[in-house]
Design an enzyme around this catalytic site. Structure first.
Site, short mmCIF file in Angstrom:
data_model
loop_
_atom_site.label_atom_id
_atom_site.label_comp_id
_atom_site.label_asym_id
_atom_site.label_seq_id
_atom_site.Cartn_x
_atom_site.Cartn_y
_atom_site.Cartn_z
CE LYS A 17 -25.01 13.47 -11.87
NZ LYS A 17 -24.04 13.97 -10.85
CB CYS A 41 -14.17 18.62 -19.69
SG CYS A 41 -15.94 19.19 -19.08
#
Length: 304
Positions: free
Chosen positions: A49, A135
Site C-alpha cells: 500500500k 501525487c
C-alpha cells in the site's frame, strides 16, 4: 545440480520472480490480510500500500464509484505513515511472506520522497521501491510530478541519491507523451518503469445531479483500461532499456501474456483483487494451461 527452470519465472531489475504476478499497490493492503485466505507465497511479489511520510486519512467519502467494466476511486493515499509501516506492517508481512516485496512510496514534495525512501534502505524483505509520481506537487501549484518529464525525473534523481534499492517509477497515463516521461526517468537513473496508474474520470448521480465522488474526480481502473495500458506499455518498453512492469485492467492469465507480449517483464493486478480476493491466485494457477494452448514453453521467451 543445475536448477530446474520454472516455466513462469521472470526477472525484474536483477531479482528473480517465481512468476510475474504482483498485486498492485492499494488493492492488496500490506499483504498479510490475504494470508488468511490462501498461501500468498504463490505470488511473484507484492506491491505494498502506498506510503507517505505522515499518516493520511485520505479523501472524504464517498470515494468509490462503480463504472461499466471498471471502477473509480479517490481514496487519497490513506495509509498509516512510514513509521508504522516499518514497525508494524512490514513485520506482520514478513511473518507470512518469504519473498522480496515492492515498497510503494508517495510524496507531495521531492524532500518527502527522499525521506521516505531513505527510511526503507536496508530493511529486510524490501526488494524494490516503486515511486508513485501521480501525487500533486505542493510546491509546484498542485500539478502531479508525473505530468512532465522534468517533474518525474527530479523525483527519480532525488530518490536514487538515498537508496541502493532498484527504483521503479510508477507513471500516470494522464499525459500527452508517456514516452518522454519514461525516458526522462531512465536518464535520471531509474532502474525500471511501472505503468499505468489510473485514468482520471468521474460519474454523476442522476437523482442528485451531483458528482458521485466527494472529490468529484477519481481514478478509473479495471478491464476498461486494459487497451490503453497495453498501448502505453508497448510504447515505453520499445523506448527504454530498463524493465517495465505493466498494469491496468489485468484480470486473467490471457491478460498477463498479452501484457508481456507488449514488453512487460512483470505485471501488477489491481482492481481484480477488489472484486475477487483470489484473483491473483487464480491467474497464476491458470497460466500454465493458457501457455500450453498458445504453444508457450516459458514466459521468459515472451520478453523482447
Amino acid at each position: 545440480m543445475e536448477r530446474q527452470t520454472n516455466r513462469l519465472e521472470t526477472e525484474l531489475c536483477g531479482i528473480r520472480l517465481d512468476n510475474p504476478v504482483i498485486p498492485a499497490s492499494g488493492t492488496f493492503g500490506f499483504g498479510y490480510e490475504f494470508a488468511e485466505l490462501y498461501d500468498i507465497n504463490i505470488l511473484g511479489s507484492i506491491s505494498l500500500k502506498g506510503t507517505t511520510a505522515e499518516p493520511r486519512f485520505g479523501n472524504p467519502t464517498p470515494r468509490i464509484a462503480e463504472t461499466p467494466a471498471g471502477m473509480l476511486n479517490s481514496v487519497g493515499l490513506q495509509n498509516p505513515g512510514i513509521d508504522r509501516v516499518i514497525t508494524e506492517e512490514l513485520p506482520k508481512l514478513r511473518a507470512v511472506f518469504s519473498k522480496p516485496v515492492m515498497a510503494n512510496v508517495s510524496g507531495f514534495s521531492v524532500e518527502e520522497y527522499k525521506s521516505v525512501c531513505a527510511r526503507l534502505e536496508g530493511l529486510p524483505g524490501i526488494g524494490w521501491i516503486e515511486v508513485n509520481v501521480s501525487c500533486p506537487n505542493v510546491h509546484g501549484g498542485g500539478m502531479a510530478f508525473g505530468t512532465t518529464p522534468e517533474g518525474a525525473a527530479s523525483v527519480a534523481a532525488a530518490v536514487k541519491e538515498v537508496t541502493s534499492l532498484p527504483v521503479i517509477m510508477k507513471l500516470s497515463p494522464n499525459v500527452t507523451d508517456i514516452v518522454s516521461v519514461a525516458r526522462a526517468c531512465e536518464d535520471a537513473g531509474a532502474d525500471g518503469i511501472s505503468l499505468i496508474n489510473t485514468l482520471l474520470g468521474m460519474r454523476i448521480d442522476l437523482k442528485t445531479r451531483r458528482p458521485v465522488l466527494a472529490n468529484v474526480f477519481g481514478g478509473l481502473s479495471g478491464p476498461a483500461v486494459l487497451p490503453v495500458a497495453l498501448r502505453m506499455v508497448w510504447q515505453v518498453s520499445h523506448a527504454v532499456k530498463i524493465p517495465v512492469v505493466g498494469m491496468g485492467g489485468i484480470s486473467s492469465p490471457e491478460d498477463v501474456i498479452e501484457m508481456m507480449l507488449a514488453g512487460a517483464s512483470a505485471v501488477e493486478v489491481g482492481a481484480a483483487n477488489l472484486t475477487d480476493p483470489f484473483a491473483c491466485k487464480k491467474i497464476i494457477e491458470g497460466l500454465p494451461a493458457v501457455m500450453d494452448r498458445y504453444g508457450i514453453k516459458t514466459l521468459s521467451e515472451l520478453k523482447k
